[in-house]
Design an enzyme around this catalytic site. Structure first.
Site, PDB file in Angstrom:
ATOM      1  CB  CYS A  29      -0.991  -0.021   1.154  1.00 55.62           C
ATOM      2  SG  CYS A  29      -0.233  -0.172   2.755  1.00 55.62           S
ATOM      3  CE  LYS A 535      18.371 -20.635  15.383  1.00 55.11           C
ATOM      4  NZ  LYS A 535      17.659 -19.441  15.881  1.00 55.11           N
ATOM      5  CB  THR A 536      16.035 -20.030   8.908  1.00 54.27           C
ATOM      6  OG1 THR A 536      15.650 -20.859  10.003  1.00 54.27           O
ATOM      7  CG2 THR A 536      15.377 -20.495   7.645  1.00 54.27           C
TER       8      THR A 536
HETATM    9  N1  LIG Z   1      10.656 -13.671   4.031  1.00 50.74           N
HETATM   10  C1  LIG Z   1      10.998 -12.808   4.986  1.00 50.74           C
HETATM   11  N2  LIG Z   1      10.734 -11.501   4.821  1.00 50.74           N
HETATM   12  C2  LIG Z   1      11.074 -10.600   5.751  1.00 50.74           C
HETATM   13  N3  LIG Z   1      11.694 -10.897   6.900  1.00 50.74           N
HETATM   14  C3  LIG Z   1      11.993 -12.193   7.145  1.00 50.74           C
HETATM   15  C4  LIG Z   1      11.649 -13.202   6.202  1.00 50.74           C
HETATM   16  N4  LIG Z   1      12.073 -14.386   6.701  1.00 50.74           N
HETATM   17  C5  LIG Z   1      12.648 -14.119   7.899  1.00 50.74           C
HETATM   18  N5  LIG Z   1      12.595 -12.808   8.169  1.00 50.74           N
HETATM   19  C6  LIG Z   1      13.129 -12.115   9.343  1.00 50.74           C
HETATM   20  O1  LIG Z   1      14.535 -12.358   9.406  1.00 50.74           O
HETATM   21  C7  LIG Z   1      14.936 -12.560  10.725  1.00 50.74           C
HETATM   22  C8  LIG Z   1      15.707 -13.872  10.827  1.00 50.74           C
HETATM   23  O2  LIG Z   1      14.825 -14.937  10.538  1.00 50.74           O
HETATM   24  P1  LIG Z   1      15.318 -16.450  10.551  1.00 50.74           P
HETATM   25  O3  LIG Z   1      14.182 -17.301  10.113  1.00 50.74           O
HETATM   26  O4  LIG Z   1      16.574 -16.543   9.797  1.00 50.74           O
HETATM   27  O5  LIG Z   1      15.596 -16.652  12.125  1.00 50.74           O
HETATM   28  P2  LIG Z   1      15.975 -17.968  12.901  1.00 50.74           P
HETATM   29  O6  LIG Z   1      17.180 -17.629  13.727  1.00 50.74           O
HETATM   30  O7  LIG Z   1      16.101 -19.135  11.995  1.00 50.74           O
HETATM   31  O8  LIG Z   1      14.695 -18.159  13.830  1.00 50.74           O
HETATM   32  P3  LIG Z   1      14.064 -19.509  14.441  1.00 50.74           P
HETATM   33  O9  LIG Z   1      15.062 -20.067  15.385  1.00 50.74           O
HETATM   34  O10 LIG Z   1      12.854 -19.000  15.150  1.00 50.74           O
HETATM   35  O11 LIG Z   1      13.745 -20.390  13.297  1.00 50.74           O
HETATM   36  C9  LIG Z   1      13.674 -12.541  11.586  1.00 50.74           C
HETATM   37  O12 LIG Z   1      13.616 -11.273  12.210  1.00 50.74           O
HETATM   38  C10 LIG Z   1      12.549 -12.695  10.615  1.00 50.74           C
HETATM   39  O13 LIG Z   1      11.440 -11.948  11.043  1.00 50.74           O
END
Ligand SMILES: Nc1ncnc2c1ncn2[C@@H]1O[C@H](COP(=O)(O)OP(=O)(O)OP(=O)(O)O)[C@@H](O)[C@H]1O
Length: 721
Positions: A29, A535-536
């Site tokens: 938006c 991490k992901t």
């Molecule tokens: N597609 C996306 N668009 C915008 N922000 C994202 C997206 N995917 C993840 N994020 C943001 O990026 C940051 C890191 O996310 P990520 O999934 O890598 O964390 P993580 O350490 O793997 O978490 P968890 O242990 O809960 O799986 C988070 O703040 C998340 O909100």
């Protein structure tokens, strides 16, 4: 919005006031509001072009992001906090913060209501009590500054370019054209025959000539039927060929797009953009040829009418001119109505798919009623948008019937006078009327076709979102690896990442900044860190699924880009958090649908993933069918099959993102033992102590911007690399 509303939009599009730009994605938006304001000042930019210069994540834009993007468009801004009385003092158009999660453009302030351009629903008048409920009190004025250029920037596909590049289209179009020309001969010929029958056969009682004329007409009819049949056949075959070529090349292109393209869009929206190709094909298979034929025929018919009676011909041309003018004036709002019909259909489809996919949550949360209401609203929007297009068609249909009917009456009256005065015969008048009817019909069809072809640009814009997005570099497009950069044949490899930075959108904070990690050949590294730390994201970057904005991933010291993404990915076995299976058998899924799969290898990897025995206990063993997205399996079974699928590839690097999170302790233990026994480099994102413990080394990812003392407080137990 009513037809009057569409007319207003159309007028505004012409007059440089504030047009409505509709968001096509939930988070857009802010972008759409800026596009409206820029267009008001003369820079007409569509969302696809804006999206290319500014990446917005699915989370949407804050007011600060809108300010940043406005600056890039050379729009100065001033954010204000104000109450309702202050609205009338704002510099219009300006952006209002609405419902705490939305932006709209304020275009007019009246005594009891205001007019807004809502990117989600279009232009409407909002009574002041509703404004006071929904307006959060924050407004953003924006105006053009130095460097602002009045121009048009559109990321759209030229539909004729599509045709030019389509194999075999030119030949098919020529065939259809030639056949159409043959058919048209009959159209020119038949009125002359009528004239002959009326003036010579009937008047002179010439029966022999009548028989000849009847035979001639019969032959013409047969010829017409045959050519018409072959022509329709050709059109159908060409349409099928176009659909096949365009769809398969667009699908191929879509498969090559980077993952973040899909992460930023709703599935229904992508499906609807894809479907726009059908609309393009439907119009273009016959459109250009029939426009050409109708154009040439109109000229020929004018010539024929002129030969019979110039004065009557002038009347027919004048009436036609009036109709053409009417269509031209109304073209813009026909386009707006079409655009709305397409966008609302996409929104309804997205909501539908989301509901079907999330049915378990819908039922568990008992929100069926709410989902029904919101879907109903989308459906009403969609149906009313279609209704608007249909109403326009009815308006034009009735107008043309009226105009051409009047025209006919005038010509019959004047023609009859000419017959009585002896300057025309009855046969000539009948022939003239036949030509005039053909002329009116041809020009009306020609105008319709031209309007439909022009409206195709709406579909072109939608397809452009897929077709003009740059594909990621795959092995097909990547240069062959230079000497010394080929992948070594050894089963083991080292993986490292240097100075990795990443953010999901230009308006997002960085998830990773200058991050380094080294995983030696044969080493097992556990990645830990608080939820949301990244991490992901890191794992997806290591897997070559996300492209870092800075830094590089290296396999045995060779940068991924130099190897080519596809070649690199073929070395990696990867299990993501929400990995899916596809419809097919379990064996197909483990072998990733390879046509020549090795059953022994499948069983071996299934044993490693601790799922072999369970699969054998299933009714059809490895031939058991897996439902759509793995729906017939338990979460733990699915995770283990996905792991087996990753191992089946014989990867040189294994990347696991919470791959055992759904498993019971025993299964987790046996999988951990299997993973520990592997001799390849492994990177494992995990929260569970038991999984972390099997790693040779632990690397912690901290949320960006978290200071050291906070880090300690977040998780004191985690070891740092
Ligand atoms: N597609 C996306 N668009 C915008 N922000 C994202 C997206 N995917 C993840 N994020 C943001 O990026 C940051 C890191 O996310 P990520 O999934 O890598 O964390 P993580 O350490 O793997 O978490 P968890 O242990 O809960 O799986 C988070 O703040 C998340 O909100």
């Amino acid at each position: 919005m009513s037809i009057a509303g569409d007319l207003l939009d159309a007028a505004i599009l012409r007059g440089g006031r504030t047009p409505v730009v509709r968001q096509t994605e939930a988070a857009e938006c802010g972008l759409a509001c800026l596009a409206m304001i820029a267009a008001h000042h003369g820079h007409r930019i569509d969302l696809a072009a804006l999206r290319r210069s500014y990446n917005v994540s699915l989370k949407g834009m804050t007011l600060l992001d809108v300010v940043h993007l406005a600056r890039r468009l050379h729009l100065a801004t001033r954010a204000l906090r104000l109450d309702l009385d202050g609205l009338s003092r704002l510099r219009l158009p300006c952006i209002l913060h609405w419902d705490h999660s939305h932006f709209v453009v304020l275009t007019h302030v009246g005594r009891n209501s205001v007019t807004i351009n809502d990117p989600a629903t279009g232009r409407r008048k909002v009574p002041l009590p509703e404004v006071s409920r929904r307006f959060t009190g924050v407004a953003l004025e924006a105006w053009a500054t130095e460097g602002f250029e009045r121009k048009t920037e559109r990321a759209r596909i030229r539909v004729f370019d599509l045709l030019r590049r389509t194999r075999g289209f030119a030949r098919a179009a020529t065939q259809i054209l030639v056949m159409s020309v043959f058919l048209e001969f009959a159209v020119i010929l038949v009125p002359i025959v009528f004239q002959l029958v009326l003036d010579d056969v009937i008047v002179a009682d010439d029966r022999k000539l009548l028989v000849t004329v009847a035979i001639g007409l019969g032959l013409v009819l047969m010829f017409r039927t045959l050519v018409g049949f072959v022509r329709s056949w050709c059109i159908a075959a060409t349409g099928a060929r176009l659909t096949l070529q365009w769809k398969s090349s667009l699908f191929r292109h879509m498969l090559d797009l980077p993952l973040d393209f899909f992460e930023r869009r709703h599935v229904g929206d992508i499906a609807s953009r894809f479907g726009s190709l059908d609309a393009i094909e439907r119009t273009l298979t016959t459109g250009p040829v029939s426009a050409l034929v109708d154009g040439v025929m109109s000229v020929a018919l004018v010539a024929m009418m002129w030969l019979y009676e110039p004065m009557l011909a002038v009347i027919a041309i004048g009436v036609m001119g009036t109709y053409a003018l009417m269509r031209m004036v109304a073209y813009r709002f026909y386009r707006v109505a079409n655009e709305q019909a397409i966008v609302t259909a996409a929104q309804e489809n997205t909501h539908f798919l989301e509901t079907v996919r999330g049915m378990a949550s819908v039922k568990a949360l008992t929100i069926s009623e709410r989902r029904q209401i919101s879907w109903h609203n989308y459906l009403v929007d969609q149906i009313s948008a279609h209704l608007r297009v249909e109403k326009l068609d009815i308006v034009f249909g009735s107008a043309s019937t009226l105009l051409f009917g009047l025209d006919r009456i005038i010509i019959i009256v004047l023609g009859a006078q000419a017959v009585m005065a002896g300057s025309m015969t009855v046969g000539m008048l009948v022939a003239f009327l036949a030509y005039k009817d053909q002329f009116s019909q041809r020009v009306a069809t020609l105008l319709d076709t031209l309007v439909h072809i022009s409206v195709l640009s709406v579909h072109g814009e939608r397809v452009a979102d897929i077709a003009l997005t740059t594909p990621e570099e795959s092995s097909r497009t990547a240069p062959a690896p230079v000497a010394g950069q080929a992948i070594a044949a050894a089963p083991q490899a080292a993986l490292s990442a240097r100075g990795i930075s990443f953010r999901y959108g230009d308006n997002e904070r960085p998830v990773l900044s200058a991050f380094d990690i080294d995983v030696a050949a044969g080493e097992c590294v556990a990645i830990v860190g608080p939820s949301g730390a990244g991490k992901t994201t890191l794992l997806k970057i290591l897997a070559g699924l996300l492209r870092p904005s800075g830094g590089a991933v290296l396999l045995d010291g060779v940068p991924v880009q130099a190897l080519g993404l596809e070649r690199y990915r073929s070395q990696i076995g990867c299990v993501l958090q929400n990995d899916r299976l596809f419809a097919g058998t379990i064996a197909d899924n483990i072998a990733a649908f390879s046509p020549a799969y090795d059953p022994d290898r499948i069983a071996r990897t299934a044993r490693l993933a601790a799922i072999h025995e369970e699969i054998l206990r299933m009714p059809m063993g490895y031939e058991t069918l897996v439902g759509d997205m793995g729906s017939s399996l338990s979460g733990g079974q699915m995770q283990r099959i996905v792991l087996a699928r990753a191992l089946y590839r014989n990867p040189r690097i294994l990347l696991l993102d919470e791959a055992t999170s759904h498993l019971d302790e025993e299964n987790e233990r046996s999988i951990n033992a299997a993973i520990r026994s592997l001799t390849i480099a492994r990177v494992i994102v995990a929260h569970r102590r038991s999984t972390i413990d099997m790693a040779d080394r632990i690397v912690t990812v901290w949320p960006e911007g978290l200071a050291a003392p906070q880090r300690a407080a977040t998780d004191g137990t985690m070891a740092s690399a």
